[in-house]
Design a protein around this motif. Structure first.
Motif, PDB file in Angstrom:
ATOM      1  N   ASP A 267      -1.620  -5.391  -2.082  1.00  0.00           N
ATOM      2  CA  ASP A 267      -1.245  -4.070  -1.474  1.00  0.00           C
ATOM      3  C   ASP A 267      -1.444  -2.997  -2.622  1.00  0.00           C
ATOM      4  O   ASP A 267      -1.718  -1.723  -2.114  1.00  0.00           O
ATOM      5  N   THR A 268      -1.213  -3.236  -3.980  1.00  0.00           N
ATOM      6  CA  THR A 268      -1.516  -2.309  -4.941  1.00  0.00           C
ATOM      7  C   THR A 268      -3.084  -1.890  -5.039  1.00  0.00           C
ATOM      8  O   THR A 268      -3.501  -0.760  -5.220  1.00  0.00           O
TER       9      THR A 268
ATOM     10  N   ASN B  22      -5.005  -2.002  -2.720  1.00  0.00           N
ATOM     11  CA  ASN B  22      -5.421  -1.034  -1.259  1.00  0.00           C
ATOM     12  C   ASN B  22      -4.907   0.082  -1.606  1.00  0.00           C
ATOM     13  O   ASN B  22      -5.457   1.055  -1.296  1.00  0.00           O
ATOM     14  N   THR B  23      -3.797   0.341  -2.130  1.00  0.00           N
ATOM     15  CA  THR B  23      -3.270   1.763  -2.408  1.00  0.00           C
ATOM     16  C   THR B  23      -4.176   2.457  -3.489  1.00  0.00           C
ATOM     17  O   THR B  23      -4.742   3.744  -3.234  1.00  0.00           O
TER      18      THR B  23
ATOM     19  N   ASP C 180      -7.103   3.457  -1.628  1.00  0.00           N
ATOM     20  CA  ASP C 180      -6.777   4.558  -0.706  1.00  0.00           C
ATOM     21  C   ASP C 180      -7.030   5.916  -1.508  1.00  0.00           C
ATOM     22  O   ASP C 180      -7.152   6.943  -1.116  1.00  0.00           O
ATOM     23  N   VAL C 181      -6.441   5.737  -2.879  1.00  0.00           N
ATOM     24  CA  VAL C 181      -6.481   6.943  -3.671  1.00  0.00           C
ATOM     25  C   VAL C 181      -7.958   7.554  -3.994  1.00  0.00           C
ATOM     26  O   VAL C 181      -8.181   8.610  -3.975  1.00  0.00           O
TER      27      VAL C 181
ATOM     28  N   ARG D  25       2.522  -0.979   0.944  1.00  0.00           N
ATOM     29  CA  ARG D  25       1.517  -0.318   0.566  1.00  0.00           C
ATOM     30  C   ARG D  25       1.623   1.256   0.623  1.00  0.00           C
ATOM     31  O   ARG D  25       1.123   1.860   0.000  1.00  0.00           O
TER      32      ARG D  25
ATOM     33  N   ALA E  24       3.685   3.016  -2.085  1.00  0.00           N
ATOM     34  CA  ALA E  24       2.927   2.797  -3.144  1.00  0.00           C
ATOM     35  C   ALA E  24       1.888   4.188  -2.952  1.00  0.00           C
ATOM     36  O   ALA E  24       1.526   4.852  -3.890  1.00  0.00           O
ATOM     37  N   THR E  25       1.328   4.257  -1.694  1.00  0.00           N
ATOM     38  CA  THR E  25       0.363   5.281  -1.501  1.00  0.00           C
ATOM     39  C   THR E  25       0.928   6.464  -1.490  1.00  0.00           C
ATOM     40  O   THR E  25       0.376   7.596  -2.042  1.00  0.00           O
TER      41      THR E  25
ATOM     42  N   LEU F 190      -0.437   9.195  -4.256  1.00  0.00           N
ATOM     43  CA  LEU F 190      -1.076  10.377  -3.703  1.00  0.00           C
ATOM     44  C   LEU F 190      -0.351  11.616  -3.973  1.00  0.00           C
ATOM     45  O   LEU F 190      -0.987  12.757  -4.658  1.00  0.00           O
TER      46      LEU F 190
END
Lengths: 270, 766
Positions: A257-258, A260-261, A264-265, B212, B215-216, B220
């Protein structure tokens, strides 16, 4: 290498290491060295502590003996031990003893990794006695007048086991390091990796977002060192996302998950 | 050609049997022969014609009436060439079964509906999946199968074959054998039913992505709102994200977005919500604005915060743009123009000839100097709203929903003040606001903890006050594993937790019992903990260099010394946490030949274990459970980790009773949640039970066994050691299945307890 001068020469830093001062740390360290005060460099991993001490050693013209501390390290690994050869026993100085005898800066990197009983051997060196007792050899070394002890310490590991003893901590002057501010970090990354400032700027932006995740899935955000690594790969023609994947996402965490985060960033910033 | 010869002989015999059966029913007889002849000419049926005969005979013999048989013949005749013949035969058999359980009318309806949905079920095994679900439903809920069949096309369109099958088995399980509940479920009158149907295909996307997304959000935007799951309400207006102070509500699924698209829309929604949190700094007073103006101001505000976000993170454009699918054509409705404007403001490449859209774009671009000022949203939105009013376009506030779907409902942008009560507030506005409030309320009233992060919330507390005395407070919901459907049923079980009631007289424990003494010795001496390095040892795994050198020096110097030259890893300080979980179901009241109940043995074992483990200075907690359906899994705290094993605890042990059923999986998950919080090197969950899991709403005994097995596996994966003691004389074959043979130990009498505890410690040491 029985000749002390030759022995020391291998620890000398000949070319100026690139270091961009954050604040007044160069001046402060210079003053601390002038009085041979032990110094502790605090700050997250990869923010430039080691580079700073290399730079200072070069600037002061002193050899630098670096010891990377690890949890199996014993006092003997620091001060030295008896070894056997055909003649009988021979004493072999450890890196700390070498620095004390010959007058180098001894840098104990990530001191908290070493066992607490190991770190106690530095105590007599860090007060006004400036001596190192070698009890196995029955010798008491008075430190060379050029000797200085520097340790680094990453306060990110906030665990009771991995903290310095109070009696150790209080012997040191401490310089606080952090990641440089945005423009300075862009300058560092772009210079060290040899990439355009625009790409460096993007990498720094990604890193600053990843640092938000500290304590929220990451122990530490992406360090300046990681950005330099990413930048170097980009310099070799690797695409931004692949370079970041290899040097930032995968090294930082194993949690899907991290990861993926972080991805995303990266795609949000790019 | 012997094979062909044999098969044609078979064929002849089969045909003759069918003809004999149908003699006297001339209509069917001739129709059957015609269809048969037609099928025989088709290669895919040639080898199966005898089976087809059997299917027709079955239908006929089930006495479902001529209409059903004729209908099947028609279906056979028009059976598409590209479809598998196997599916046709399966339909024949299934309709026979359905007819036997539910009657000929339903069987006929099934045939009609199945032939309608056939084109939909093109995937491999889809037909058989649907048929199996229908047969199961006909068998277990004959009164409800018609309800499902009448809606078959709609249901399959919504959920697909797999989703339909999961929905059917969930319904059978949820209704626990009660016909009225089944009818409500399969008639879609039940909120759970609608929800499961919507979830059937995608699962609970929110639960999957929550970590997730949080965390995002942090990465962000450096904001840490709590996330809240919004259940899908069975309304015609789709659910949107909803923001409130410190809280982001996300629909549990965005219908129509599956797989990678589901991930993308949640990310887009969270990125958008974050842009609001950071950039929407003021709340606009609602004042006298009409719903259309509210919607337009919100739309401009959406574009404004996204534009600001894109300045910082240009990559977000690729996250948001795919959801802007508006095209510059079609009927000019207010809502349609608004989605076009939304796209125009964020997509620079989008071309739109409409004057109003162009005006919106120009106004927005002209304000670029002031994009950081929320007031421009109010100004531009107001101007555009007037234009729409003059264009006399209809705007339906009730059916309006923010588009694209990743954007939030924007209610958080508005300061409603006391609007709903103010007499002069425009009615439209009130409806919009009140509707949204109404949805929230209904959710809370009907929702079994849709809010997992904010537990125990007000709703739970309110409901709890009613049930506290009897059952305990609802503290958690857990999923349950459906082995048949191969899915986790989200939030399926509810744990009601309470302190165990103490009896007046503490449990008596003979202080000098042999079992207690030997177990105390065992636990004290057991060495389970971190390993420490010891140097200078006589023996060990590695050479201790320093010691070796020192010894060699001594030897050469002529001294004689002990050869302590090794180092080894030795056990460090104790660091063990135990949780005993007692089965308190009705069956623990069974007595053995000596007249002792299982519960007696359980509590005695618990008392001994707790006393012994405590003597060894390890932490131990004792909890108990039973269940009364999935909504009432009762969980009793008998001894906490930090409570001493004293008279109070022994009184609680004495006060335990046996009642209800054994929903083991839910109890395991809850016990695991206690152990997870403990900081210990080894965490041991020990279940004392009398046998297999069961509950009143579960007809299939294997279901709870498989669920408990999965729960145990999941906890092991999280680093716990799980053991079970089967108490009493039974064999308990299920225990081995659930916990693994090595971890399921039998304790028929208290005096074998020491041996079993020793086995447990031996396993722990491995």
């Amino acid at each position: 290498m029985t000749n002390p001068a030759l022995l020391l020469d291998q620890y000398r830093i000949l070319d100026e290491p690139y270091y961009r001062p954050l604040r007044d740390e160069v001046e402060l360290f210079g003053a601390a060295y002038a009085s041979r005060m032990p110094v502790m460099l605090k700050g997250p991993t990869g923010c430039g502590k080691t580079r700073f001490i290399e730079y200072m050693a070069w600037r002061l013209g002193r050899p630098l003996i670096t010891v990377a501390c690890h949890e199996d390290m014993t006092a003997a690994d620091l001060v030295g031990r008896w070894l056997l050869d055909a003649e009988g026993t021979v004493w072999s100085d450890g890196p700390l003893t070498t620095a004390v005898r010959l007058g180098a800066i001894c840098y104990l990197d990530e001191i908290v990794e070493a066992r607490q009983d190991t770190t106690v051997v530095i105590h007599p060196l860090t007060d006004d006695r400036r001596v190192l007792p070698l009890e196995k050899r029955g010798e008491l070394i008075h430190a060379h007048s050029d000797f200085q002890l520097v340790i680094s310490y990453n306060p990110g590991y906030q665990s009771a086991i991995k903290d310095l003893k109070e009696s150790t901590k209080q012997r040191f002057a401490a310089l606080d390091f952090d990641y440089p501010d945005r423009s300075a970090e862009v300058e560092v990354v772009s210079r060290e990796a040899g990439i355009e400032p625009e790409i460096a700027d993007l990498l720094v932006k990604i890193a600053s977002h990843s640092r938000n995740l500290k304590g929220q899935g990451l122990d530490e955000g992406a360090s300046t060192r990681m950005l330099v690594n990413a930048g170097r790969l980009i310099g070799y023609g690797i695409s931004l996302d692949k370079a970041c994947e290899t040097t930032i996402v995968v090294p930082l965490t194993d949690d899907a998950d991290t990861r993926n985060t972080l991805r995303d960033v990266i795609s949000a910033c790019a | 050609m012997a094979v062909a010869h044999v098969s044609s002989l078979e064929n002849f015999r089969s045909s003759r049997r069918l003809a004999e059966l149908l003699r006297g029913h001339d209509d069917i007889g001739s129709a059957a022969q015609t269809t048969r002849a037609a099928l025989e000419r088709r290669p895919e049926f040639a080898s199966r014609i005898a089976i087809w005969d059997v299917a027709v005979r079955g239908l006929f013999e089930a006495n479902l009436g001529e209409a059903v048989v004729l209908s099947f013949l028609r279906l056979s005749e028009h059976w598409p060439a590209q479809r598998s013949a196997h599916d046709l035969l399966a339909i024949g058999r299934a309709v026979t079964d359905i007819g036997r359980s539910a009657g000929s009318r339903i069987a006929h309806a099934a045939l009609t509906e199945l032939s309608k949905v056939l084109p939909r079920l093109a995937g491999a095994n889809e037909v058989t999946t649907v048929l199996a679900a229908l047969c199961q439903l006909a068998d277990m809920g004959p009164e409800s199968v018609g309800l499902a069949i009448n809606r078959l096309e709609q249901l399959l369109g919504h959920a697909g074959a797999e989703g339909f099958s999961a929905w059917v088995s969930a319904g059978l399980r949820a209704s626990g054998g009660r016909a009225a509940q089944r009818r409500a479920y399969f008639g879609l009158d039940d909120a759970l039913s609608a929800r499961l149907l919507a979830l059937g295909r995608t699962g609970d996307d929110f639960a999957r992505l929550e970590k997730r997304l949080a965390a995002t959000m942090v990465a962000l935007w450096n904001r840490k709102p709590r996330f809240r799951k919004l259940a899908i309400a069975p309304t015609s207006v789709p659910r949107r994200t909803s923001l409130a102070v410190g809280l982001i509500g996300l629909p549990e699924t965005f219908p129509g977005f599956e797989g990678a698209r589901a991930d993308a829309i949640y990310l887009a929604a969270v990125a958008h919500a974050g842009a609001h949190l950071v950039h929407s700094t003021v709340r606009f007073p609602v004042g006298r604005l009409k719903a259309l103006q509210l919607a337009l101001v919100s739309l401009i505000e959406d574009a404004r915060v996204e534009t600001l976000a894109l300045r910082e993170m240009p990559g977000l454009r690729w996250l948001w743009l795919p959801f802007h699918t508006a095209v510059p054509s079609g009927q000019a409705t207010a809502a349609g123009l608004m989605t076009r404007l939304a796209r125009a403001l964020i997509d620079p490449d989008y071309q739109d000839g409409d004057a109003w859209v162009a005006k919106g774009r120009t106004l927005f671009a002209a304000a670029s100097e002031r994009w950081t000022d929320p007031a421009i949203s109010r100004e531009i939105g107001g101007l555009l709203g007037n234009d729409i009013g003059q264009m006399r376009l209809q705007f339906n506030a009730k059916s309006y929903v923010v588009e694209p779907a990743y954007r939030d409902d924007n209610l958080a942008l508005w300061d409603f003040g006391d609007a709903p009560d103010a007499p002069d507030a425009p009615t439209e506005t009130i409806e919009l606001a009140v509707d949204s409030v109404r949805i929230e309320r209904r959710e809370e009233a009907g929702g079994r903890s849709t809010d997992e992060t904010a537990r125990p919330d007000e709703t739970l507390r309110a409901r709890a006050s009613v049930t506290t005395l009897l059952d305990g407070i609802p503290v958690a919901t857990y999923p349950e594993w459906d082995y048949a459907a191969n899915t986790e049923r989200i939030d399926w079980t509810t744990i009601l937790e309470a302190d165990a009631v103490a009896s007046a007289k503490p449990l008596e424990l003979p202080a000098e019992s042999e079992a207690l003494r030997s177990i105390t010795r065992l636990t004290r001496d057991a060495s389970i903990g971190r390993r420490l390095r010891q140097k200078g040892q006589r023996e060990g795994d590695a050479l201790d260099i320093d010691a070796a050198v020192a010894r060699t020096i001594e030897r050469r110097a002529g001294h004689v010394s002990e050869p302590r030259v090794y180092q080894r890893d030795a056990p460090g300080p104790r660091d063990l946490a135990f949780l005993l979980l007692l089965d308190l179901s009705h069956s623990t009241a069974d007595r053995d030949r000596a007249g002792r109940t299982v519960l007696d043995v359980e509590r005695k074992a618990a008392a001994i274990m707790a006393a012994a483990v405590e003597t060894a200075r390890d932490a131990i907690a004792v909890h108990g459970f039973n269940s009364d359906g999935r909504e009432r899994v009762r969980y009793l705290r008998i001894k906490g980790f930090d409570e001493p094993m004293d008279a109070v605890v022994r009184s609680r042990l004495a006060g335990l009773g046996s009642s209800h059923s054994t929903r083991l999986g839910a109890a395991l998950r809850h016990a695991g949640s206690y152990l997870v919080q403990r900081r210990a090197f080894r965490k041991v969950l020990l279940v004392l039970t009398d046998g297999e899991p069961s509950d009143i709403d579960v007809p299939d005994p294997q279901y709870l066994t498989e669920d408990a097995r999965r729960a145990a596996q999941q906890l092991r994966r999280r680093g716990m050691d799980i053991f079970a003691f089967g108490i009493g004389g039974g064999h308990y074959p299920q225990l081995g299945r659930i916990f693994g043979e090595r971890y399921a130990l039998r304790v028929p009498r208290i005096d074998v307890l020491p041996q079993r505890v020793m086995q447990l410690y031996t396993e722990l040491k491995k």
